[in-house]
Design a protein around this motif. Structure first.
Motif, PDB file in Angstrom:
ATOM      1  N   ASP A  92    -122.416   1.185 -16.426  1.00  0.00           N
ATOM      2  CA  ASP A  92    -121.464   1.095 -17.540  1.00  0.00           C
ATOM      3  C   ASP A  92    -120.333   2.103 -17.333  1.00  0.00           C
ATOM      4  OD1 ASP A  92    -122.575  -0.946 -19.106  1.00  0.00           O
ATOM      5  OD2 ASP A  92    -123.830   0.449 -20.249  1.00  0.00           O
ATOM      6  N   LYS A  93    -120.708   3.324 -16.970  1.00  0.00           N
ATOM      7  CA  LYS A  93    -119.708   4.367 -16.731  1.00  0.00           C
ATOM      8  C   LYS A  93    -118.836   4.016 -15.527  1.00  0.00           C
ATOM      9  CE  LYS A  93    -122.442   8.130 -18.693  1.00  0.00           C
ATOM     10  NZ  LYS A  93    -123.187   9.369 -18.391  1.00  0.00           N
ATOM     11  N   ALA A  94    -119.449   3.452 -14.488  1.00  0.00           N
ATOM     12  CA  ALA A  94    -118.694   3.056 -13.300  1.00  0.00           C
ATOM     13  C   ALA A  94    -117.684   1.971 -13.653  1.00  0.00           C
ATOM     14  CB  ALA A  94    -119.644   2.576 -12.205  1.00  0.00           C
ATOM     15  N   LEU A  95    -118.109   0.984 -14.447  1.00  0.00           N
ATOM     16  CA  LEU A  95    -117.204  -0.096 -14.841  1.00  0.00           C
ATOM     17  C   LEU A  95    -116.066   0.448 -15.714  1.00  0.00           C
ATOM     18  CD1 LEU A  95    -116.357  -3.021 -14.854  1.00  0.00           C
ATOM     19  CD2 LEU A  95    -118.048  -3.450 -16.663  1.00  0.00           C
ATOM     20  N   ASP A  96    -116.390   1.317 -16.660  1.00  0.00           N
ATOM     21  CA  ASP A  96    -115.358   1.921 -17.509  1.00  0.00           C
ATOM     22  C   ASP A  96    -114.322   2.675 -16.662  1.00  0.00           C
ATOM     23  OD1 ASP A  96    -116.662   0.920 -19.746  1.00  0.00           O
ATOM     24  OD2 ASP A  96    -117.614   2.832 -20.261  1.00  0.00           O
ATOM     25  N   SER A  97    -114.797   3.426 -15.674  1.00  0.00           N
ATOM     26  CA  SER A  97    -113.890   4.181 -14.800  1.00  0.00           C
ATOM     27  C   SER A  97    -113.028   3.243 -13.955  1.00  0.00           C
ATOM     28  CB  SER A  97    -114.691   5.110 -13.882  1.00  0.00           C
ATOM     29  OG  SER A  97    -115.337   6.089 -14.647  1.00  0.00           O
ATOM     30  N   SER A 143    -103.422  -4.399  -9.980  1.00  0.00           N
ATOM     31  CA  SER A 143    -104.798  -4.232  -9.513  1.00  0.00           C
ATOM     32  C   SER A 143    -105.681  -5.379  -9.967  1.00  0.00           C
ATOM     33  CB  SER A 143    -105.402  -2.930 -10.045  1.00  0.00           C
ATOM     34  OG  SER A 143    -104.806  -1.825  -9.438  1.00  0.00           O
ATOM     35  N   LYS A 144    -106.576  -5.766  -9.069  1.00  0.00           N
ATOM     36  CA  LYS A 144    -107.587  -6.761  -9.405  1.00  0.00           C
ATOM     37  C   LYS A 144    -108.932  -6.067  -9.418  1.00  0.00           C
ATOM     38  CE  LYS A 144    -109.453 -11.246  -8.573  1.00  0.00           C
ATOM     39  NZ  LYS A 144    -109.401 -12.487  -7.844  1.00  0.00           N
ATOM     40  N   LEU A 145    -109.711  -6.374 -10.424  1.00  0.00           N
ATOM     41  CA  LEU A 145    -111.034  -5.803 -10.573  1.00  0.00           C
ATOM     42  C   LEU A 145    -112.057  -6.846 -10.152  1.00  0.00           C
ATOM     43  CD1 LEU A 145    -112.390  -3.217 -11.589  1.00  0.00           C
ATOM     44  CD2 LEU A 145    -112.400  -4.205 -13.867  1.00  0.00           C
ATOM     45  N   GLU A 146    -112.854  -6.509  -9.186  1.00  0.00           N
ATOM     46  CA  GLU A 146    -113.936  -7.372  -8.710  1.00  0.00           C
ATOM     47  C   GLU A 146    -115.245  -6.718  -9.125  1.00  0.00           C
ATOM     48  OE1 GLU A 146    -113.951 -10.241  -6.942  1.00  0.00           O
ATOM     49  OE2 GLU A 146    -111.854 -10.413  -6.354  1.00  0.00           O
ATOM     50  N   ILE A 147    -116.070  -7.464  -9.841  1.00  0.00           N
ATOM     51  CA  ILE A 147    -117.340  -6.923 -10.312  1.00  0.00           C
ATOM     52  C   ILE A 147    -118.454  -7.729  -9.668  1.00  0.00           C
ATOM     53  CG2 ILE A 147    -118.783  -6.412 -12.308  1.00  0.00           C
ATOM     54  CD1 ILE A 147    -116.114  -6.561 -13.968  1.00  0.00           C
ATOM     55  N   ILE A 148    -119.386  -7.033  -9.026  1.00  0.00           N
ATOM     56  CA  ILE A 148    -120.494  -7.720  -8.389  1.00  0.00           C
ATOM     57  C   ILE A 148    -121.809  -7.287  -9.029  1.00  0.00           C
ATOM     58  CG2 ILE A 148    -120.701  -6.021  -6.517  1.00  0.00           C
ATOM     59  CD1 ILE A 148    -121.500  -8.447  -4.694  1.00  0.00           C
ATOM     60  N   ILE A 168    -121.081  -7.720 -19.019  1.00  0.00           N
ATOM     61  CA  ILE A 168    -119.840  -7.484 -18.273  1.00  0.00           C
ATOM     62  C   ILE A 168    -118.667  -8.122 -19.010  1.00  0.00           C
ATOM     63  CG2 ILE A 168    -118.552  -8.059 -16.170  1.00  0.00           C
ATOM     64  CD1 ILE A 168    -121.280  -7.937 -14.669  1.00  0.00           C
ATOM     65  N   LYS A 169    -118.828  -9.386 -19.384  1.00  0.00           N
ATOM     66  CA  LYS A 169    -117.732 -10.114 -20.042  1.00  0.00           C
ATOM     67  C   LYS A 169    -117.300  -9.431 -21.332  1.00  0.00           C
ATOM     68  CE  LYS A 169    -118.557 -14.616 -17.999  1.00  0.00           C
ATOM     69  NZ  LYS A 169    -118.990 -15.982 -18.184  1.00  0.00           N
ATOM     70  N   LYS A 170    -118.264  -8.864 -22.040  1.00  0.00           N
ATOM     71  CA  LYS A 170    -117.936  -8.152 -23.275  1.00  0.00           C
ATOM     72  C   LYS A 170    -117.117  -6.890 -22.967  1.00  0.00           C
ATOM     73  CE  LYS A 170    -120.112  -6.358 -27.432  1.00  0.00           C
ATOM     74  NZ  LYS A 170    -121.368  -6.103 -28.133  1.00  0.00           N
ATOM     75  N   LYS A 171    -117.496  -6.178 -21.903  1.00  0.00           N
ATOM     76  CA  LYS A 171    -116.808  -4.934 -21.551  1.00  0.00           C
ATOM     77  C   LYS A 171    -115.403  -5.178 -21.010  1.00  0.00           C
ATOM     78  CE  LYS A 171    -119.034  -1.325 -19.939  1.00  0.00           C
ATOM     79  NZ  LYS A 171    -118.936  -0.434 -21.051  1.00  0.00           N
ATOM     80  N   ILE A 172    -115.166  -6.330 -20.393  1.00  0.00           N
ATOM     81  CA  ILE A 172    -113.871  -6.592 -19.771  1.00  0.00           C
ATOM     82  C   ILE A 172    -113.004  -7.541 -20.586  1.00  0.00           C
ATOM     83  CG2 ILE A 172    -114.676  -6.150 -17.420  1.00  0.00           C
ATOM     84  CD1 ILE A 172    -114.703  -9.278 -17.097  1.00  0.00           C
ATOM     85  N   SER A 173    -113.362  -7.759 -21.825  1.00  0.00           N
ATOM     86  CA  SER A 173    -112.662  -8.763 -22.641  1.00  0.00           C
ATOM     87  C   SER A 173    -111.156  -8.523 -22.745  1.00  0.00           C
ATOM     88  CB  SER A 173    -113.280  -8.848 -24.036  1.00  0.00           C
ATOM     89  OG  SER A 173    -113.150  -7.617 -24.708  1.00  0.00           O
ATOM     90  N   ASN A 174    -110.699  -7.289 -22.618  1.00  0.00           N
ATOM     91  CA  ASN A 174    -109.269  -6.987 -22.721  1.00  0.00           C
ATOM     92  C   ASN A 174    -108.590  -6.870 -21.362  1.00  0.00           C
ATOM     93  OD1 ASN A 174    -109.375  -6.889 -25.511  1.00  0.00           O
ATOM     94  ND2 ASN A 174    -109.952  -4.726 -25.506  1.00  0.00           N
ATOM     95  N   PHE A 175    -109.326  -7.141 -20.299  1.00  0.00           N
ATOM     96  CA  PHE A 175    -108.784  -7.012 -18.948  1.00  0.00           C
ATOM     97  C   PHE A 175    -108.700  -8.399 -18.338  1.00  0.00           C
ATOM     98  CE2 PHE A 175    -108.727  -5.815 -14.468  1.00  0.00           C
ATOM     99  CZ  PHE A 175    -107.836  -4.754 -14.501  1.00  0.00           C
ATOM    100  N   ASN A 223    -112.660 -10.677 -11.591  1.00  0.00           N
ATOM    101  CA  ASN A 223    -113.559 -11.702 -11.088  1.00  0.00           C
ATOM    102  C   ASN A 223    -114.978 -11.142 -11.114  1.00  0.00           C
ATOM    103  OD1 ASN A 223    -114.278 -14.218  -9.707  1.00  0.00           O
ATOM    104  ND2 ASN A 223    -114.731 -12.885  -7.978  1.00  0.00           N
ATOM    105  N   ILE A 224    -115.932 -11.975 -11.495  1.00  0.00           N
ATOM    106  CA  ILE A 224    -117.347 -11.576 -11.514  1.00  0.00           C
ATOM    107  C   ILE A 224    -118.080 -12.392 -10.459  1.00  0.00           C
ATOM    108  CG2 ILE A 224    -119.468 -11.438 -12.858  1.00  0.00           C
ATOM    109  CD1 ILE A 224    -117.663 -11.386 -15.392  1.00  0.00           C
ATOM    110  N   GLU A 225    -118.777 -11.702  -9.586  1.00  0.00           N
ATOM    111  CA  GLU A 225    -119.550 -12.333  -8.522  1.00  0.00           C
ATOM    112  C   GLU A 225    -121.019 -11.978  -8.731  1.00  0.00           C
ATOM    113  OE1 GLU A 225    -120.055 -14.321  -4.715  1.00  0.00           O
ATOM    114  OE2 GLU A 225    -118.356 -14.241  -6.092  1.00  0.00           O
ATOM    115  N   VAL A 226    -121.894 -12.979  -8.675  1.00  0.00           N
ATOM    116  CA  VAL A 226    -123.333 -12.751  -8.794  1.00  0.00           C
ATOM    117  C   VAL A 226    -123.976 -13.191  -7.489  1.00  0.00           C
ATOM    118  CG1 VAL A 226    -125.450 -13.314 -10.050  1.00  0.00           C
ATOM    119  CG2 VAL A 226    -123.286 -13.106 -11.291  1.00  0.00           C
TER     120      VAL A 226
END
Length: 140
Positions: A17-22, A33-38, A71-78, A82-85
């Protein structure tokens, strides 16, 4: 330094959570910037008396769905995200995906959770730092 493609490893733990916030804050410094979340799920197998037990796939899928929803809740304003699983070895998948997308920064928590909520004592972040050809930001 501004990064154009930031990869964040996310497992639902407090550290991730802290890593994603940062990572979101870093990405917001440069509106290009593009944010890629895996998110990688890696269900452990257990050796019980010579037989290997693997938790049902439904547990794996439900956990990943919960993590993606978080993740989707945390990035709702961004918007540029892209989210990769993926499934497999966590550090290996992070490094492979970073190479595939040409990330210029990897952000990970200092310790996280595996798919069953057990602590992974920094082995993933350590492995990523040791093998990544790009900068790695470890968030404590």
């Amino acid at each position: 330094m501004l990064y154009s493609k930031i990869l964040v490893a996310y497992d639902g733990s407090e550290a991730s959570d802290k890593a994603l916030d940062s990572a979101i804050k870093l990405a917001q410094l440069n509106h290009y910037s593009k944010l890629e979340i895996i998110h990688i799920f890696n269900m452990p197998t257990y050796d019980v008396g010579g037989q290997y037990l693997v938790p049902p796939i439904e547990i794996e899928q439900a956990y990943s769905e919960d993590v993606v929803a978080k993740i989707k809740k945390k990035i709702s304003n961004f918007t540029n995200v892209n989210i990769e699983v993926r499934k497999g070895s966590i550090a290996k998948q992070i490094l492979q995906y970073a190479q595939e997308i040409h990330a210029d920064l990897i952000v990970v928590g200092s310790r996280g959770l595996n798919s069953l909520g057990e602590f992974v004592l920094g082995s993933v972040s350590h492995n990523v730092v040791q093998h990544a050809p790009i900068p790695v930001l470890i968030i404590k």
